[in-house]
Motif scaffolding. Structure first.
Motif, PDB file in Angstrom:
ATOM      1  N   PHE A   1      43.742  41.359  36.249  1.00  0.00           N
ATOM      2  CA  PHE A   1      43.303  40.221  37.058  1.00  0.00           C
ATOM      3  C   PHE A   1      42.933  40.636  38.488  1.00  0.00           C
ATOM      4  CE2 PHE A   1      46.228  37.933  34.010  1.00  0.00           C
ATOM      5  CZ  PHE A   1      45.215  37.285  33.313  1.00  0.00           C
ATOM      6  N   SER A   2      43.201  41.904  38.841  1.00  0.00           N
ATOM      7  CA  SER A   2      42.868  42.392  40.178  1.00  0.00           C
ATOM      8  C   SER A   2      41.532  43.120  40.218  1.00  0.00           C
ATOM      9  CB  SER A   2      43.961  43.349  40.678  1.00  0.00           C
ATOM     10  OG  SER A   2      43.923  44.577  39.968  1.00  0.00           O
ATOM     11  N   LEU A   3      40.891  43.309  39.088  1.00  0.00           N
ATOM     12  CA  LEU A   3      39.679  44.117  39.034  1.00  0.00           C
ATOM     13  C   LEU A   3      38.484  43.439  39.695  1.00  0.00           C
ATOM     14  CD1 LEU A   3      39.837  45.466  35.378  1.00  0.00           C
ATOM     15  CD2 LEU A   3      40.457  46.648  37.489  1.00  0.00           C
ATOM     16  N   GLN A   4      37.660  44.264  40.353  1.00  0.00           N
ATOM     17  CA  GLN A   4      36.412  43.743  40.915  1.00  0.00           C
ATOM     18  C   GLN A   4      35.523  43.149  39.827  1.00  0.00           C
ATOM     19  OE1 GLN A   4      34.010  43.427  43.828  1.00  0.00           O
ATOM     20  NE2 GLN A   4      36.058  42.684  44.237  1.00  0.00           N
ATOM     21  N   ALA A   5      35.528  43.751  38.650  1.00  0.00           N
ATOM     22  CA  ALA A   5      34.688  43.237  37.569  1.00  0.00           C
ATOM     23  C   ALA A   5      35.095  41.834  37.150  1.00  0.00           C
ATOM     24  CB  ALA A   5      34.738  44.176  36.367  1.00  0.00           C
ATOM     25  N   LEU A   6      36.316  41.401  37.511  1.00  0.00           N
ATOM     26  CA  LEU A   6      36.766  40.040  37.218  1.00  0.00           C
ATOM     27  C   LEU A   6      36.956  39.248  38.506  1.00  0.00           C
ATOM     28  CD1 LEU A   6      39.309  40.607  34.300  1.00  0.00           C
ATOM     29  CD2 LEU A   6      36.834  40.265  34.216  1.00  0.00           C
ATOM     30  N   ALA A   7      36.223  39.651  39.548  1.00  0.00           N
ATOM     31  CA  ALA A   7      36.231  38.876  40.791  1.00  0.00           C
ATOM     32  C   ALA A   7      35.492  37.555  40.564  1.00  0.00           C
ATOM     33  CB  ALA A   7      35.577  39.668  41.912  1.00  0.00           C
ATOM     34  N   ILE A   8      35.818  36.568  41.387  1.00  0.00           N
ATOM     35  CA  ILE A   8      35.334  35.201  41.152  1.00  0.00           C
ATOM     36  C   ILE A   8      34.048  34.907  41.930  1.00  0.00           C
ATOM     37  CG2 ILE A   8      35.966  32.763  41.265  1.00  0.00           C
ATOM     38  CD1 ILE A   8      37.600  34.458  39.270  1.00  0.00           C
ATOM     39  N   HIS A   9      33.078  34.350  41.205  1.00  0.00           N
ATOM     40  CA  HIS A   9      31.773  33.995  41.765  1.00  0.00           C
ATOM     41  C   HIS A   9      31.641  32.482  41.899  1.00  0.00           C
ATOM     42  CE1 HIS A   9      29.826  38.020  40.725  1.00  0.00           C
ATOM     43  NE2 HIS A   9      31.019  38.076  40.140  1.00  0.00           N
ATOM     44  N   SER A  10      30.744  32.086  42.756  1.00  0.00           N
ATOM     45  CA  SER A  10      30.458  30.666  42.927  1.00  0.00           C
ATOM     46  C   SER A  10      29.915  30.064  41.628  1.00  0.00           C
ATOM     47  CB  SER A  10      29.404  30.487  44.032  1.00  0.00           C
ATOM     48  OG  SER A  10      28.724  29.265  43.902  1.00  0.00           O
ATOM     49  N   PRO A  11      30.413  28.894  41.215  1.00  0.00           N
ATOM     50  CA  PRO A  11      29.874  28.249  40.005  1.00  0.00           C
ATOM     51  C   PRO A  11      28.366  27.986  40.101  1.00  0.00           C
ATOM     52  CG  PRO A  11      31.941  27.220  40.654  1.00  0.00           C
ATOM     53  CD  PRO A  11      31.562  28.151  41.766  1.00  0.00           C
TER      54      PRO A  11
END
Length: 556
Positions: free
Chosen positions: A191-201
């Protein structure tokens, strides 16, 4: 991060970098960095170009170095360390089985495009990745999703792993609940990975209008990921421009950031692909810092007054073997011969900084699970020749791919390291067919697809768990290696499912011993990479995970 992953780097494990903007040029800045508006611009040089402005499509450190400044994940790591801490989630917990993860989210967080961050935004991201189709399901594109969460809502390739992601629910505005089908050693670290960072909907809706495509090993990434303007995260900087011609990415401070504001207004990453070029640019005042300092330059720069911190060892460099690219590698004697033929100690002595170590397994000795009982393969040219003869491969010809236009934490000078290993292999009677390829995206895509019989890659850990190393490559069929061995896969997966910490470490040791016996590739070395900053710079805390937060940086 790939090394690989590359993938390494699997790959791994983003130094990307970038370029000068007008207010930061050397003629204006002056030697002390306090003229011409330079106090507003920090220029950092990395060794390779990023592959994408959307970290979900990447697996390499060159990309993540840039995107980490603009995107945040649910969890992060403490500054300068490897301990998990809150990111966009202030706190988190799981049920006893490790299958239900609850995140209590930060309030009053805004995306760069003005959208509001909440639990619905978190779920929009995870569902977006879970529902990828077509080329997005390629392991070269969605490597990290597949590593952490398995496959997709509908897998299109029988080799794609079974989906472990089950659902994401917005329990309320500030509580997101993510469920998986089975417990995994990749969580909560994943859950800390950049690949799973959160983007604007809002940005996600634009992403979904575009497709990635593939022709052979070549991947064409969606337009939104190749130019600034669409991607939007919550980080202290927002991406303004990607000037590919000048090999630079420009970011500006996000003044509505929820946490401590960045101390410098403009952040520029420039690619300078040689160690000498980066050093000379720092000494000339053209840049304010750079990564992957040549081992021979560390003491020189320190004597000149530059700040040159060294990260703790948290990486592995290896020679990968693709059994699908060359069937001779299916023979254990051939793999063992190649392993015996390479003089690892010489590589460490001549190519790595002080503190580098020859490797015996696919993780550094700083990671719990490292075993002192693995089978070892001493440098022995004559033994290598004997093994090749036993296998009926005395006249073995093999392609050996190596990357250009890049330096990695585990691989300071790729071509020099390649030439040394090529010479070692040729002394054992192996005919080496060199193939040089540009790091991003050509080399990364080709190695990920298993097209290179021999290749050089490495891995800097994403989080502190042994599975993040050996599970990266050996938890199941991986095109990079092209083999299927139930004993190896079972040993690695058994370790990942042990919930007791001491028991898990013991299982990792056993898995390392099984992997070393099989010899799927050659673990070469681990090294402590150095990073340099100007005399007038207060640098960020350096991270063993190479996850520096440049918002911490300031000028003296």
């Amino acid at each position: 991060m790939h090394t690989f992953r590359t993938r390494s780097i699997r790959a791994v494990t983003a130094v990307v970098a970038v370029g000068l903007i007008a207010s930061g040029c050397a003629s204006e800045r002056g030697e002390d960095g306090d003229k011409g508006g330079a106090k507003d611009t920090f220029v950092f040089a990395g060794a390779g170009d990023p592959g994408s402005l959307d970290p979900a499509l990447a697996s390499d450190g060159e990309t993540f170095r840039v995107t980490r400044q603009a995107f945040e994940a649910l969890l992060e790591h403490e500054s300068g360390g490897s301990k998990l801490t809150g990111g966009l989630a202030e706190t988190w917990s799981s049920n006893p089985a490790g299958t239900v993860w609850t995140f209590n989210l930060r309030k009053n967080v805004t995306f760069h495009d003005g959208e509001k961050f909440d639990a619905a935004a978190v779920c929009a991201n995870y569902d977006h990745w879970f529902n990828w189709k077509g080329t997005y399901q390629s392991s070269a594109v969605s490597y990290y999703w597949q590593t952490i969460m398995g496959g997709f809502a509908k897998n299109e390739d029988p080799e794609t792993p079974k989906a472990n992601y089950k659902s994401c629910t917005a329990k309320d505005e500030n509580t997101a609940v993510i469920e998986v089908n089975e417990p995994s050693a990749n969580l909560p670290g994943g859950f800390s990975l950049q690949a799973l960072a959160i983007h604007s909907p809002k940005a996600l809706k634009e992403y979904e209008k575009q497709d990635a495509s593939a022709k052979g090993d070549a991947i064409t990434y969606p337009k939104y990921s190749q130019e600034a303007g669409t991607v939007a995260g919550t980080g202290p900087y927002k991406i303004e421009k990607w000037n590919k011609g000048n090999k630079e990415v420009s970011l500006t401070r996000f003044d509505d950031y929820w946490g401590d504001k960045a101390k410098i207004k403009n952040l520029v990453f420039r690619t300078i692909d040689t160690e000498e070029g980066r050093r000379q640019a720092l000494q000339a005042g053209d840049i304010n810092g750079y990564d992957l300092v040549a081992p021979a330059d560390v003491k020189t720069l320190e004597k000149e007054g530059y700040v040159v911190p060294t990260r703790d060892v948290f990486n592995i460099f290896y020679v990968g073997m693709s059994q699908s690219a060359n069937p001779a590698l299916k023979k254990p004697e051939v793999r063992q011969a190649i392993t015996h033929a390479i003089d690892r100690e010489n590589l460490v002595k001549t190519q790595l900084p002080e503190g580098g170590k020859a490797a015996t397994q696919f993780m550094p000795d700083t990671v719990a699970g490292y075993s002192d009982k693995v089978k070892t393969y001493a440098f022995d040219t004559e033994k290598a020749k004997g093994l090749l003869k036993k296998a009926g491969e005395e006249k073995l010809k093999i392609q050996f791919c190596y990357p250009t236009e890049v330096t990695r934490p585990y691989m300071p000078a790729p071509q020099d390291m390649f030439e040394l290993m090529k010479a070692d292999l040729e002394k054992a009677g192996i005919t080496v067919q060199p193939k040089a390829m540009k790091w991003a995206p050509d080399y990364l895509d080709a190695t990920e697809a298993g097209s290179c019989a021999l290749h050089m890659l490495g891995w800097t850990g994403d989080f502190n768990d042994g599975y993040n190393f050996i599970g990266t490559w050996f938890a199941g069929f991986d095109k990079q290696w092209g083999f299927k061995d139930k004993k190896v896969f079972d040993a690695v997966n058994a370790a990942s499912k042990v919930t007791d910490p001491a028991g898990r470490v013991a299982a990792y040791k056993k898995a390392n011993e099984v992997i070393a016996e099989y010899a799927p590739g050659v673990p070469i070395s681990s090294s402590p990479p150095a990073i340099a900053f100007g005399k007038n710079v207060n640098p960020p805390k350096v991270s063993p995970l190479t996850q520096e937060n440049f918002a911490e940086t300031s000028f003296k």
